[in-house]
Design an enzyme around this catalytic site. Structure first.
Site, PDB file in Angstrom:
ATOM      1  CG  HIS A 175      -1.980  -1.020   1.215  1.00 35.04           C
ATOM      2  ND1 HIS A 175      -1.760  -2.286   1.682  1.00 35.04           N
ATOM      3  CD2 HIS A 175      -3.259  -0.985   0.769  1.00 35.04           C
ATOM      4  CE1 HIS A 175      -2.874  -2.998   1.553  1.00 35.04           C
ATOM      5  NE2 HIS A 175      -3.786  -2.230   0.997  1.00 35.04           N
ATOM      6  CG  ASP A 216      -3.704  -5.688  -4.589  1.00 33.89           C
ATOM      7  OD1 ASP A 216      -4.802  -5.150  -4.349  1.00 33.89           O
ATOM      8  OD2 ASP A 216      -2.932  -6.087  -3.690  1.00 33.89           O
TER       9      ASP A 216
END
Length: 342
Positions: free
Chosen positions: A184, A254
């Site tokens: 992230h 993702d």
């Protein structure tokens, strides 16, 4: 009209007029929900229905990350707390049959929660195999550290979702367990040899290669492609995901808004498709980024369309289920094990 090969998030619990116009115009294949989209059961069900109505596609997939533990978009007071993946791994170590039964039961209960809302896809199970020294982004989300055990529990979770009429998304292929950074926030790099990766990380995914959908890992495997993370690596997608692992289902990236990827959102989107992903995932609900993704996304066609159709066709109707009794059984297991799933 054909869908476009992307899955999008939205900004809040209700669609804005601009989002509605964007969705109607760009026709994403599917949608994904986060905590910012969640208030009450009635509100979520209305949002899910409106998303599908906007593109006139009653079977459009609506996804959510509902694992249990730290990754649980639906939670109290309207939905119960579920244990993290490591809970089932610990039970498995005591009694493999019990661990698999608990994993299947927990997933079946999650499926019931999702089905009540009209959500059709859960980004679960994980087949990541963590190692000592890895970043905690996976941590207790994982079922264990041995590939055979991880695959067995992941299969049980898949069975529970399937029995509840919910499609699984296998993640994070070909493995996020060794990552030393949270993708992230930065790009993880793994320097492990190909032979060792095949023995451990990839081995956990191989028994699950028949699953209908999988999500890539934003992780660089230097022994295979030192320049690109798996998500944007044609080498890894062709040789490892489609080759060594043998996964032939729908491959989605993702989230392309995560900081592990470099370049503009448009550049990232192009790279995802160039590498061989079937569908690009964009999660943060920022409309300007959503437009950039859509502008670089082709219509879903060819092999990607075939895989998407097969994935949706594999979804079964939910089987009869005593939700109250099952919840009491899982609660008793959690209580005996001394965990609340936090």
């Amino acid at each position: 009209m054909q869908s476009r090969a992307f899955i999008t998030g939205v900004s809040g619990p209700d669609l804005t007029s601009a989002e509605r116009e964007f969705i109607r115009s760009e026709r994403p294949w599917g949608f994904i929900l986060f905590k910012r989209n969640i208030e009450t059961p009635d509100q979520v069900a209305i949002l899910v229905n409106e998303l599908r109505e906007t593109i006139d596609a009653p079977e459009a997939p609506v996804l959510i990350d509902q694992e249990g533990g730290r990754v649980q978009r639906l939670g109290p007071p309207h939905w119960p707390v579920y244990p993290p993946g490591a809970f089932f791994g610990a039970l498995y170590d005591l009694n493999p049959a019990l661990g698999l039964s608990a994993a299947r039961l927990g997933a079946r209960l999650i499926a019931a929660d999702l089905g009540d809302l009209g959500i059709s896809v859960d980004c679960l199970p994980l087949a990541d195999v963590p190692v000592v020294g890895a970043d905690a982004v996976i941590g207790n989300r994982a079922y264990g550290t041995e590939p055979e055990k991880v695959a067995a529990i992941a299969r049980a979770v898949t069975d529970g979702l399937d029995q509840g009429g919910i499609l699984p998304v296998l993640k994070h292929i070909p493995g996020h367990g060794r990552a030393t950074a949270d993708s992230h926030f930065g790009l993880p790099k793994v320097d492990t040899s190909k032979k060792e990766l095949e023995r451990t990380d990839f081995a956990a995914f191989q028994p699950l290669a028949d699953l209908p959908m999988a999500m890539t890992a934003h992780v660089v495997f230097s022994a295979l492609d030192p320049a690109h993370p798996a998500t944007t690596s044609a080498t890894i997608i062709e040789q490892v995901i489609r080759g060594v692992i043998g996964f032939q289902g729908l491959l989605m990236s993702d989230d392309v808004s995560m900081n592990a990827l470099s370049g503009s959102i448009a550049e990232r989107t192009r790279a995802v498709f160039s590498a061989g992903c079937d569908v690009v995932l964009h999660c943060n609900g920022k409309l300007d980024e959503m437009r950039d993704v859509a502008a670089e996304t082709p219509e879903l066609s060819g092999k990607a369309l075939d895989r998407a159709r097969r994935a949706l066709a594999s979804r079964r109707a939910a089987q009869p289920f005593d939700q109250q009794a099952a919840r009491a059984e899982l609660d008793a297991m959690m209580s005996r094990a001394g965990t609340t799933g936090a």
